[in-house]
Scaffold this motif. Sequence first.
Motif, PDB file in Angstrom:
ATOM      1  N   GLY A 294       0.778  -1.254   0.001  1.00 38.48           N
ATOM      2  CA  GLY A 294      -0.004   0.028   0.000  1.00 38.48           C
ATOM      3  C   GLY A 294       0.821   1.162  -0.121  1.00 38.48           C
TER       4      GLY A 294
ATOM      5  N   GLN B  37       1.425   3.565  -3.121  1.00 38.60           N
ATOM      6  CA  GLN B  37       0.744   5.075  -3.153  1.00 38.60           C
ATOM      7  C   GLN B  37       1.829   6.019  -3.497  1.00 38.60           C
ATOM      8  OE1 GLN B  37       0.291   6.884   0.729  1.00 38.60           O
ATOM      9  NE2 GLN B  37      -2.010   6.727   0.081  1.00 38.60           N
ATOM     10  N   LYS B  38       3.105   5.905  -3.103  1.00 38.51           N
ATOM     11  CA  LYS B  38       4.372   6.620  -3.430  1.00 38.51           C
ATOM     12  C   LYS B  38       4.486   6.643  -4.929  1.00 38.51           C
ATOM     13  CE  LYS B  38       8.361   5.308  -2.387  1.00 38.51           C
ATOM     14  NZ  LYS B  38       9.661   4.960  -1.523  1.00 38.51           N
TER      15      LYS B  38
ATOM     16  N   LYS C  12       2.348   5.743  -7.310  1.00 38.89           N
ATOM     17  CA  LYS C  12       1.288   6.315  -7.954  1.00 38.89           C
ATOM     18  C   LYS C  12       1.579   7.759  -8.127  1.00 38.89           C
ATOM     19  CE  LYS C  12      -2.339   3.978  -8.449  1.00 38.89           C
ATOM     20  NZ  LYS C  12      -3.556   3.382  -8.589  1.00 38.89           N
ATOM     21  N   PHE C  13       1.821   8.397  -6.885  1.00 39.54           N
ATOM     22  CA  PHE C  13       1.811   9.918  -6.719  1.00 39.54           C
ATOM     23  C   PHE C  13       2.949  10.543  -7.519  1.00 39.54           C
ATOM     24  CE2 PHE C  13       3.598  13.588  -4.709  1.00 39.54           C
ATOM     25  CZ  PHE C  13       2.403  14.450  -4.574  1.00 39.54           C
TER      26      PHE C  13
ATOM     27  N   ALA D   2      -6.804   8.574  -7.072  1.00 40.95           N
ATOM     28  CA  ALA D   2      -6.310   7.811  -5.742  1.00 40.95           C
ATOM     29  C   ALA D   2      -5.476   8.339  -5.097  1.00 40.95           C
ATOM     30  CB  ALA D   2      -5.894   6.267  -6.343  1.00 40.95           C
ATOM     31  N   VAL D   3      -4.542   9.169  -5.332  1.00 49.51           N
ATOM     32  CA  VAL D   3      -3.578   9.902  -4.844  1.00 49.51           C
ATOM     33  C   VAL D   3      -3.932  11.498  -4.765  1.00 49.51           C
ATOM     34  CG1 VAL D   3      -1.728   8.169  -4.796  1.00 49.51           C
ATOM     35  CG2 VAL D   3      -2.146  10.045  -6.625  1.00 49.51           C
TER      36      VAL D   3
ATOM     37  N   LEU E  94      -4.175  13.598  -1.521  1.00 53.17           N
ATOM     38  CA  LEU E  94      -3.278  13.607  -0.369  1.00 53.17           C
ATOM     39  C   LEU E  94      -2.361  14.796  -0.062  1.00 53.17           C
ATOM     40  CD1 LEU E  94      -1.561  10.017  -1.383  1.00 53.17           C
ATOM     41  CD2 LEU E  94      -2.945  10.475   0.393  1.00 53.17           C
TER      42      LEU E  94
ATOM     43  N   GLY F 233      -2.018  10.263   4.018  1.00 47.69           N
ATOM     44  CA  GLY F 233      -1.879   8.800   3.665  1.00 47.69           C
ATOM     45  C   GLY F 233      -0.950   7.954   4.258  1.00 47.69           C
ATOM     46  N   TRP F 234      -0.325   6.958   3.724  1.00 49.93           N
ATOM     47  CA  TRP F 234       0.646   6.059   4.227  1.00 49.93           C
ATOM     48  C   TRP F 234       2.066   6.873   4.812  1.00 49.93           C
ATOM     49  CZ3 TRP F 234      -0.457   1.422   6.066  1.00 49.93           C
ATOM     50  CH2 TRP F 234      -1.247   0.461   5.608  1.00 49.93           C
ATOM     51  N   TRP F 235       2.282   7.781   4.114  1.00 43.96           N
ATOM     52  CA  TRP F 235       3.384   8.485   4.160  1.00 43.96           C
ATOM     53  C   TRP F 235       3.299   9.634   5.296  1.00 43.96           C
ATOM     54  CZ3 TRP F 235       7.533   6.090   2.852  1.00 43.96           C
ATOM     55  CH2 TRP F 235       7.273   4.983   1.700  1.00 43.96           C
TER      56      TRP F 235
END
Length: 173
Positions: free
Chosen positions: A61, A65-66, A68-69, A77-78, A81, A96-98
């Motif tokens: 995940g 996410q990283k 995709k960003f 999806a991002v 963020l 988000g995750w980060w």
Amino acid sequence: MDITTDGFGFMLVFGDLAWVPFTYSLQARYLVTFKAGKDLPIPVVVWIVIVKAVGMAIFRGANGQKNKFRTNPNDPAVKHLKTLPTERGTQLLISGWWGIARHVNYFGDWVMAWSWCLPCGFDHIIPYFYAIYFAGLLIHREMRDEHACKIKYGKDWDKYCKKVPYHIVPFIY
């Protein structure tokens, strides 16, 4: 970070040729030697699979996410963020995750490492060598990465660290 930053040197060669085969096979060797013929109860197996799945979800995940960003920050999806703009013209993810930890993907990787050790039970520490050693490796990697990011982003990295205070393990380190 390994080969792209540190190059192909002793650490990587030794790790890949000597260390990885030893640490990755240690649990199987332990099971064959000390637990042969002893089945794990189904609830324990389910619990171990859940640990693995949680680690995989965090690891994939966060990295997904990283990625995709980086490739398309306008992807739905991002796009939502929050980011911290830097003087370099880039953006650092702070949600988000980060936003949970600066290297939350390492945490997911470490959780997965535990799932490989857990089938061995708790009779001996030897099968847990991998998870224990891997924690040290990830912390060392995180420290090198933090140093590189401090150089790369300067005072923006200090701002980022205030917004995302945890290094690897959310709410702990």
